[in-house]
Design an enzyme around this catalytic site. Structure first.
Site, PDB file in Angstrom:
ATOM      1  N   LEU A   1     -63.472  38.538  32.320  1.00 38.43           N
ATOM      2  CA  LEU A   1     -64.457  38.944  33.330  1.00 38.43           C
ATOM      3  C   LEU A   1     -65.469  37.827  33.568  1.00 38.43           C
ATOM      4  CD1 LEU A   1     -65.443  42.601  32.367  1.00 38.43           C
ATOM      5  CD2 LEU A   1     -63.753  41.840  34.030  1.00 38.43           C
TER       6      LEU A   1
ATOM      7  N   THR B   1     -63.428  27.899  40.369  1.00 41.93           N
ATOM      8  CA  THR B   1     -63.118  29.315  40.576  1.00 41.93           C
ATOM      9  C   THR B   1     -64.344  29.904  41.264  1.00 41.93           C
ATOM     10  OG1 THR B   1     -64.112  30.060  38.510  1.00 41.93           O
ATOM     11  CG2 THR B   1     -61.767  29.502  38.417  1.00 41.93           C
TER      12      THR B   1
ATOM     13  N   ALA C   1     -65.148  47.455  35.213  1.00 41.58           N
ATOM     14  CA  ALA C   1     -64.596  47.351  33.853  1.00 41.58           C
ATOM     15  C   ALA C   1     -65.644  47.616  32.773  1.00 41.58           C
ATOM     16  CB  ALA C   1     -64.005  45.956  33.643  1.00 41.58           C
TER      17      ALA C   1
ATOM     18  N   PHE D   1     -62.351  44.074  40.149  1.00 42.99           N
ATOM     19  CA  PHE D   1     -63.420  44.673  40.941  1.00 42.99           C
ATOM     20  C   PHE D   1     -63.407  43.977  42.296  1.00 42.99           C
ATOM     21  CE2 PHE D   1     -68.138  46.093  40.572  1.00 42.99           C
ATOM     22  CZ  PHE D   1     -67.804  47.319  41.093  1.00 42.99           C
TER      23      PHE D   1
ATOM     24  N   TYR E   1     -75.012  24.557  30.639  1.00 37.63           N
ATOM     25  CA  TYR E   1     -73.977  25.532  30.277  1.00 37.63           C
ATOM     26  C   TYR E   1     -73.984  25.812  28.772  1.00 37.63           C
ATOM     27  CZ  TYR E   1     -69.949  28.462  30.984  1.00 37.63           C
ATOM     28  OH  TYR E   1     -69.131  29.566  31.046  1.00 37.63           O
TER      29      TYR E   1
HETATM   30  P1  NAD Z   1     -63.270  34.548  38.486  1.00 39.42           P
HETATM   31  O1  NAD Z   1     -64.526  34.809  39.233  1.00 39.42           O
HETATM   32  O2  NAD Z   1     -62.167  33.836  39.176  1.00 39.42           O
HETATM   33  O3  NAD Z   1     -62.634  35.949  37.937  1.00 39.42           O
HETATM   34  C1  NAD Z   1     -63.417  37.022  37.510  1.00 39.42           C
HETATM   35  C2  NAD Z   1     -62.567  38.278  37.398  1.00 39.42           C
HETATM   36  O4  NAD Z   1     -63.402  39.332  36.891  1.00 39.42           O
HETATM   37  C3  NAD Z   1     -61.989  38.805  38.719  1.00 39.42           C
HETATM   38  O5  NAD Z   1     -60.707  39.358  38.492  1.00 39.42           O
HETATM   39  C4  NAD Z   1     -62.957  39.945  39.098  1.00 39.42           C
HETATM   40  O6  NAD Z   1     -62.387  40.970  39.931  1.00 39.42           O
HETATM   41  C5  NAD Z   1     -63.266  40.481  37.719  1.00 39.42           C
HETATM   42  N1  NAD Z   1     -64.512  41.239  37.637  1.00 39.42           N
HETATM   43  C6  NAD Z   1     -65.789  40.798  37.813  1.00 39.42           C
HETATM   44  N2  NAD Z   1     -66.661  41.806  37.601  1.00 39.42           N
HETATM   45  C7  NAD Z   1     -65.920  42.901  37.274  1.00 39.42           C
HETATM   46  C8  NAD Z   1     -66.236  44.236  36.941  1.00 39.42           C
HETATM   47  N3  NAD Z   1     -67.492  44.674  36.869  1.00 39.42           N
HETATM   48  N4  NAD Z   1     -65.211  45.083  36.691  1.00 39.42           N
HETATM   49  C9  NAD Z   1     -63.914  44.688  36.758  1.00 39.42           C
HETATM   50  N5  NAD Z   1     -63.562  43.414  37.045  1.00 39.42           N
HETATM   51  C10 NAD Z   1     -64.553  42.544  37.307  1.00 39.42           C
HETATM   52  O7  NAD Z   1     -63.710  33.824  37.146  1.00 39.42           O
HETATM   53  P2  NAD Z   1     -63.009  32.784  36.160  1.00 39.42           P
HETATM   54  O8  NAD Z   1     -63.625  31.443  36.400  1.00 39.42           O
HETATM   55  O9  NAD Z   1     -61.548  32.941  36.132  1.00 39.42           O
HETATM   56  O10 NAD Z   1     -63.638  33.279  34.793  1.00 39.42           O
HETATM   57  C11 NAD Z   1     -62.954  34.122  33.883  1.00 39.42           C
HETATM   58  C12 NAD Z   1     -63.435  33.782  32.486  1.00 39.42           C
HETATM   59  O11 NAD Z   1     -63.069  32.429  32.190  1.00 39.42           O
HETATM   60  C13 NAD Z   1     -64.957  33.874  32.345  1.00 39.42           C
HETATM   61  O12 NAD Z   1     -65.277  34.402  31.092  1.00 39.42           O
HETATM   62  C14 NAD Z   1     -65.378  32.407  32.423  1.00 39.42           C
HETATM   63  O13 NAD Z   1     -66.603  32.159  31.778  1.00 39.42           O
HETATM   64  C15 NAD Z   1     -64.223  31.729  31.727  1.00 39.42           C
HETATM   65  N6  NAD Z   1     -64.077  30.286  31.987  1.00 39.42           N
HETATM   66  C16 NAD Z   1     -64.152  29.791  33.253  1.00 39.42           C
HETATM   67  C17 NAD Z   1     -64.070  28.401  33.440  1.00 39.42           C
HETATM   68  C18 NAD Z   1     -64.146  27.779  34.813  1.00 39.42           C
HETATM   69  O14 NAD Z   1     -64.379  26.575  34.914  1.00 39.42           O
HETATM   70  N7  NAD Z   1     -63.949  28.530  35.864  1.00 39.42           N
HETATM   71  C19 NAD Z   1     -63.875  27.533  32.342  1.00 39.42           C
HETATM   72  C20 NAD Z   1     -63.738  28.088  31.081  1.00 39.42           C
HETATM   73  C21 NAD Z   1     -63.856  29.474  30.903  1.00 39.42           C
END
Ligand code: NAD
Length: 392
Positions: free
Chosen positions: A139, A275, A112, A74, A235
């Site tokens: 997401l 991120t 999505a 998105f 968290y």
């Molecule tokens: P990010 O913000 O880098 O990526 C989010 C992605 O989701 C992007 O590709 C964005 O375009 C997409 N997106 C958001 N809303 C959307 C929608 N409505 N439709 C389509 N696409 C959409 O985030 P991230 O940190 O990579 O997080 C991804 C997952 O990993 C999450 O579930 C997060 O909780 C998890 N996570 C993150 C961390 C961290 O420290 N960053 C640690 C562990 C787990």
């Protein structure tokens, strides 16, 4: 256009196409250097493919295993006067490199959470791939419109049960200060579960299976953060943690419903890192600045691509995956082990406004933050005029 970072609070409102391309290229190089990875995925759907952990999953699938990748994201496209979002430029760079390597790549940009996007993806799979054998759910979003009711839910980042006072770092004002976070009410908890829980992951798998585009033995994983005592109040045991617990329910439900297809669903717990999603969470910039310091000193520091490569190689397609009692893949052990946490806790207790820059790796945090948007990369000349109108 000359593009310099425009940082507003925890977000940067523009992005640099050449910088994003350089950072995608760096991740691709990392994966290529790992050599032959053996058996892996062939046709991969990555939901949330354009930044962070989802982008790293797409890169690992394509450049590590030679898989065909279909991505959903998105992102905002560019105009003559405004840059695109970083995820747009990352995706454009990914497509260019995939084309050069002769790898299939398609990306659908849109919501999505909607039924329309699920249908578009199904059509694309039928047309180009037949079936998918890996579905990555990555997401991170502050809101979700339920496709069945049209109601829009908003997530909140609040403690559950009682208020919580803690240190935090204000990146805008360069200020370490105390913050008191009031507890969420029931409605806020439910809203957050609606947005970041497992319902949509399950809807995706239901739609894909029903359309007959899921291969026998298909793997699927959704990403979570579990953390330890320092981050639990904001968290793990907070609104977002409640939503993430719902992923465990969804994984069990998917496994149960589609056992005859041998679908294998797991939640994967990853480490905290910078991120776009994590920089928006109170306390996280301070916590991550401290873990970067400790883990770099220990030689255990990892970014998105190292974590995801490890997940694929060790858990999803490995012989001896690290699983916990809830059937989750665990990739966060280097951060959450007691010895490392004790060092982080000791720094946390000491850190003040005066000692913050000395005790933490904020320089490293800030570099990684700017890099998310394609800035602060040595190989890029930021004085150079660049065309923001890049696409795929
Ligand atoms: P990010 O913000 O880098 O990526 C989010 C992605 O989701 C992007 O590709 C964005 O375009 C997409 N997106 C958001 N809303 C959307 C929608 N409505 N439709 C389509 N696409 C959409 O985030 P991230 O940190 O990579 O997080 C991804 C997952 O990993 C999450 O579930 C997060 O909780 C998890 N996570 C993150 C961390 C961290 O420290 N960053 C640690 C562990 C787990």
């Amino acid at each position: 256009m000359i593009i310099k970072p425009k940082v507003r609070g925890f977000i940067c409102t523009n992005a640099h196409p050449a910088g994003c391309a350089a950072s995608v290229a760096e991740q691709i190089d990392y994966v290529r250097q790992q050599g032959d990875l053996g058996e892996g995925p062939k046709n991969v759907l990555v939901i949330g493919c354009s930044t962070g952990y989802g982008l790293a999953s797409r890169i690992t699938s394509a450049f590590g295993y030679g898989a065909k990748t279909l991505g959903v994201c998105f992102e905002k496209e560019p105009s003559e006067r405004k840059t695109a979002t970083a995820g747009w430029y990352n995706t454009a760079a990914f497509h260019q490199q995939a084309a050069e390597a002769g790898l299939y790549a398609e990306t659908l940009n849109g919501d999505a959470f909607s039924d329309e996007m699920k249908q578009q993806v199904i059509e694309k799979i039928k047309q180009d791939l037949g079936t998918v054998d890996l579905v990555i759910y990555s997401l991170a979003s502050p809101r979700r419109t339920d496709p069945k009711t049209g109601v829009t839910y908003k997530s909140t980042l609040k403690p559950v049960g009682q208020s919580y006072t803690t240190k935090t770092y204000d990146t805008d004002k360069d200020l370490v200060h105390d913050v008191t976070l009031e507890p969420a009410n029931d409605d806020e908890i439910l809203n957050t579960i609606k947005v970041m829980g497992g319902e949509d992951w399950e809807l995706w798998m239901d739609a894909l299976v029903e359309a007959g585009v899921v291969a026998e033995g298909c793997k699927t994983t959704a990403y979570t953060y579990i953390g330890k005592a320092l981050t639990w109040p904001i968290y793990g045991q907070a609104t977002i943690g409640k939503a993430k617990e719902d992923l465990d329910r969804a994984a069990a439900s998917i496994n149960g419903k589609y056992s005859s297809l041998l679908v294998d669903a797991h939640v994967s717990s990853l480490k905290a890192l910078v991120t776009q999603a994590s920089s928006a969470i109170p306390v996280m910039p301070l916590y991550i600045s401290l873990i970067y310091k400790v883990m770099k000193e220990e030689g255990t520091h990892e970014g998105c691509i190292e974590q995801i490569f490890g997940l694929f190689n060790g858990c999803l397609y490995g012989d001896a995956p690290t699983l916990d009692e809830k059937n989750r893949y665990r990739m966060d052990g280097k951060e959450t082990n007691d010895a490392t946490q004790a060092k982080i806790q000791a720094l946390w207790d000491q850190v003040t406004q005066d000692t913050f820059h000395e005790l933490s790796d904020y320089a490293g945090y800030n570099h990684e933050f700017l890099k998310l948007f394609g800035f602060d990369i040595d190989s890029v000349d930021y004085e150079q005029d660049v065309d923001p109108l890049v696409g795929w």
